[in-house]
Scaffold this motif. Sequence first.
Motif, PDB file in Angstrom:
ATOM      1  N   UNK B  11      -6.713  13.035   8.533  1.00 25.66           N
ATOM      2  CA  UNK B  11      -6.319  13.547   9.847  1.00 25.66           C
ATOM      3  C   UNK B  11      -5.475  14.795   9.627  1.00 25.66           C
ATOM      4  N   UNK B  12      -5.937  15.924  10.151  1.00 26.10           N
ATOM      5  CA  UNK B  12      -5.146  17.151  10.099  1.00 26.10           C
ATOM      6  C   UNK B  12      -4.440  17.297  11.435  1.00 26.10           C
ATOM      7  N   UNK B  13      -3.131  17.417  11.395  1.00 27.72           N
ATOM      8  CA  UNK B  13      -2.371  17.377  12.638  1.00 27.72           C
ATOM      9  C   UNK B  13      -1.491  18.599  12.812  1.00 27.72           C
ATOM     10  N   UNK B  14      -1.474  19.083  14.032  1.00 26.90           N
ATOM     11  CA  UNK B  14      -0.552  20.149  14.421  1.00 26.90           C
ATOM     12  C   UNK B  14       0.489  19.511  15.333  1.00 26.90           C
ATOM     13  N   UNK B  53      -2.415   8.032  15.813  1.00 28.02           N
ATOM     14  CA  UNK B  53      -3.813   8.413  15.577  1.00 28.02           C
ATOM     15  C   UNK B  53      -4.181   8.141  14.119  1.00 28.02           C
ATOM     16  N   UNK B  54      -3.296   8.462  13.196  1.00 29.83           N
ATOM     17  CA  UNK B  54      -3.575   8.233  11.771  1.00 29.83           C
ATOM     18  C   UNK B  54      -3.792   6.743  11.516  1.00 29.83           C
ATOM     19  N   UNK B  55      -2.990   5.899  12.191  1.00 33.19           N
ATOM     20  CA  UNK B  55      -3.117   4.453  12.030  1.00 33.19           C
ATOM     21  C   UNK B  55      -4.457   3.968  12.572  1.00 33.19           C
ATOM     22  N   UNK B  56      -4.814   4.384  13.801  1.00 34.92           N
ATOM     23  CA  UNK B  56      -6.072   3.917  14.412  1.00 34.92           C
ATOM     24  C   UNK B  56      -7.276   4.397  13.610  1.00 34.92           C
ATOM     25  N   UNK B  57      -7.214   5.646  13.192  1.00 36.23           N
ATOM     26  CA  UNK B  57      -8.338   6.205  12.443  1.00 36.23           C
ATOM     27  C   UNK B  57      -8.352   5.702  11.005  1.00 36.23           C
ATOM     28  N   UNK B  58      -7.267   5.054  10.609  1.00 32.97           N
ATOM     29  CA  UNK B  58      -7.138   4.522   9.260  1.00 32.97           C
ATOM     30  C   UNK B  58      -7.486   5.569   8.212  1.00 32.97           C
ATOM     31  N   UNK B  61      -5.392  10.167   4.278  1.00 36.02           N
ATOM     32  CA  UNK B  61      -4.357  11.198   4.226  1.00 36.02           C
ATOM     33  C   UNK B  61      -4.066  11.739   5.615  1.00 36.02           C
ATOM     34  N   UNK B  62      -2.788  11.829   5.937  1.00 31.08           N
ATOM     35  CA  UNK B  62      -2.362  12.539   7.136  1.00 31.08           C
ATOM     36  C   UNK B  62      -1.756  13.868   6.691  1.00 31.08           C
ATOM     37  N   UNK B  84       6.663   1.673  11.520  1.00 32.68           N
ATOM     38  CA  UNK B  84       6.588   0.768  12.670  1.00 32.68           C
ATOM     39  C   UNK B  84       5.187   0.190  12.849  1.00 32.68           C
ATOM     40  N   UNK B  85       4.185   1.028  12.598  1.00 32.62           N
ATOM     41  CA  UNK B  85       2.791   0.600  12.788  1.00 32.62           C
ATOM     42  C   UNK B  85       2.264  -0.094  11.537  1.00 32.62           C
ATOM     43  N   UNK B  86       3.109  -0.432  10.605  1.00 33.47           N
ATOM     44  CA  UNK B  86       2.764  -0.917   9.259  1.00 33.47           C
ATOM     45  C   UNK B  86       1.629  -0.107   8.629  1.00 33.47           C
ATOM     46  N   UNK B  87       1.738   1.186   8.772  1.00 30.75           N
ATOM     47  CA  UNK B  87       0.702   2.071   8.239  1.00 30.75           C
ATOM     48  C   UNK B  87       1.313   3.025   7.207  1.00 30.75           C
ATOM     49  N   UNK B  88       2.363   2.570   6.517  1.00 30.70           N
ATOM     50  CA  UNK B  88       3.008   3.489   5.576  1.00 30.70           C
ATOM     51  C   UNK B  88       2.275   3.573   4.247  1.00 30.70           C
ATOM     52  N   UNK B  89       1.093   2.931   4.169  1.00 29.05           N
ATOM     53  CA  UNK B  89       0.244   3.168   2.998  1.00 29.05           C
ATOM     54  C   UNK B  89      -0.540   4.475   3.154  1.00 29.05           C
ATOM     55  N   UNK B  90      -0.507   5.055   4.337  1.00 32.56           N
ATOM     56  CA  UNK B  90      -1.197   6.327   4.551  1.00 32.56           C
ATOM     57  C   UNK B  90      -0.416   7.446   3.858  1.00 32.56           C
ATOM     58  N   UNK B  91      -1.138   8.238   3.070  1.00 28.36           N
ATOM     59  CA  UNK B  91      -0.505   9.333   2.322  1.00 28.36           C
ATOM     60  C   UNK B  91      -0.184  10.472   3.281  1.00 28.36           C
ATOM     61  N   UNK B  92       1.050  10.972   3.247  1.00 28.86           N
ATOM     62  CA  UNK B  92       1.424  12.086   4.122  1.00 28.86           C
ATOM     63  C   UNK B  92       1.626  13.343   3.284  1.00 28.86           C
TER      64      UNK B  92
END
Lengths: 326, 138
Positions: B11-14, B53-58, B61-62, B84-92
Amino acid sequence: MPKPTPSLELVPQARAGNRRAMARLISRAEAGDDECRPALAELYRHSGRAHVVGITGVPGSGKSTLVQKLAQDIRASGRTVGVIAIDPSSPYSGGSILGDRVRMSELAADAGAFIRSMATRGTLGGLARASLDAVDILDAGGYDVILIETVGVGQDEVDIVKAGHTTVVVSAPGLGDDIQAIKAGVLEIADIHVVSKADRPDANRTVTELKGMLSMDLQPGADIWRCPVIATSVEPKSGIDDLLGAIDRHREHLASTGEIEQRRRQIAGNRIIKIAEEIVREDFERRRHGQFDDLLERVTGRRTDPYAAAVALLSALRENISHEQA
Amino acid sequence: MNDDNRSIRVLLAKVGLDGHDRGVKIVARALRDAGMDVIYSGLHRTPEEVATAAMQEDVDILGVSILSGAHMTVIPKIMARLREESADDIIVTAGGVIPDEDIDKLHELGVQKILLQDTPPDEIVSSFRALVEARGER
Ligand SMILES: Nc1nc2c(ncn2[C@@H]2O[C@H](COP(=O)(O)OP(=O)(O)OP(=O)(O)O)[C@@H](O)[C@H]2O)c(=O)[nH]1
Ligand SMILES: [Mg+2]
């Protein structure tokens, strides 16, 4: 490195509405992991409550914009909503830019909405399997309405919208003179027609053409669903409430006429057959090595013909399988 | 059915006020051409929206792009929401304009990679691949 949580352990969480667990399971379903099959089986048994709406139409017809507005109205009616947006992959790299979500940004902060983007990549038939697995996951996770957006081209995508209880076909004015639903071969599968971008002056013509088209095959009868043609626009917002009204009426029609049972059978039947075909195809890909190169040589050298070679290949495969089973 | 179907999701985010997305779009295309699935957030998203969005899209990398200098307020909010979303395994990862003195602070917050504005797209592709490989199965 922590060990991945087994999919079966995610099932109770997903059923309790934990969005993270649902998101993880969708990824595993998409990857076709055998590890998650028992979990998906369990979730399937607990699904079947959601109303599933397929939304299709040619590229740029305004599907994503419409989905966002529709989803907001569904939320305002007190229901939760899941969205699965399917975008084409690049045929060159297999990669994709999934752009539908940009048009759904007003849903981003809503805890009662779940949006998931999917790419069309993967084996033929695999897309339908994965996206319908995702529908089951959101269904079992408690979402009341699930919207599937897909570009109406290709058999795979038509199979996906047909897996909805209600199919909405979107046409936009000014995208060529032909009725786009006919071009895409999806006129017959529509339960509801939408003409988007009704703020444009040429929208009326598209509405009239579609209505003319549909009146040709009007059958009499009180129990017959008459496919409505609904004009919608986003700015100024109009027709979205009519669309949600029509979707809800269609659901009631399916329930009151008992047609819903027929649809469920049809959807289940299509899914079984598609998956079986996918398994056979993969099996074939895996096993054909060996005999294939030799047969290819012979067909290329015109010592045998393609048909005979295909028959020989298949009988060799069948023999292999029966040896394995013995 | 095997791992071949799995491609890296990004997910590329602005976030925030800055209205430039040319750079992000170039990166998006480079990642797609490398076979990744890229979701773009659109402009002016809040940190919370981006993390959700990063959590839902799983995504694997964010990638947060910030040109406005707001990274020290934005990144902690994103990291908090991911937890909070227990999604801290997502690489930022963070990209854009980031002054040297903030780089260590961002790493401390859990940002795994910082890609400054002039990083060539190829290098972004290879560092994204390396990050996902280093994370392993999840
Ligand atoms: N005038 C007008 N333009 C609209 C309306 N709805 C959508 N559009 C525009 O139509 C274009 C395509 O909209 P999308 O919602 O992305 O269409 P889509 O069918 O999802 O497109 P793909 O996913 O690429 O197939 C955008 O530029 C929208 O701004 C509308 O009601 N009126
Ligand atoms: Mg779209």
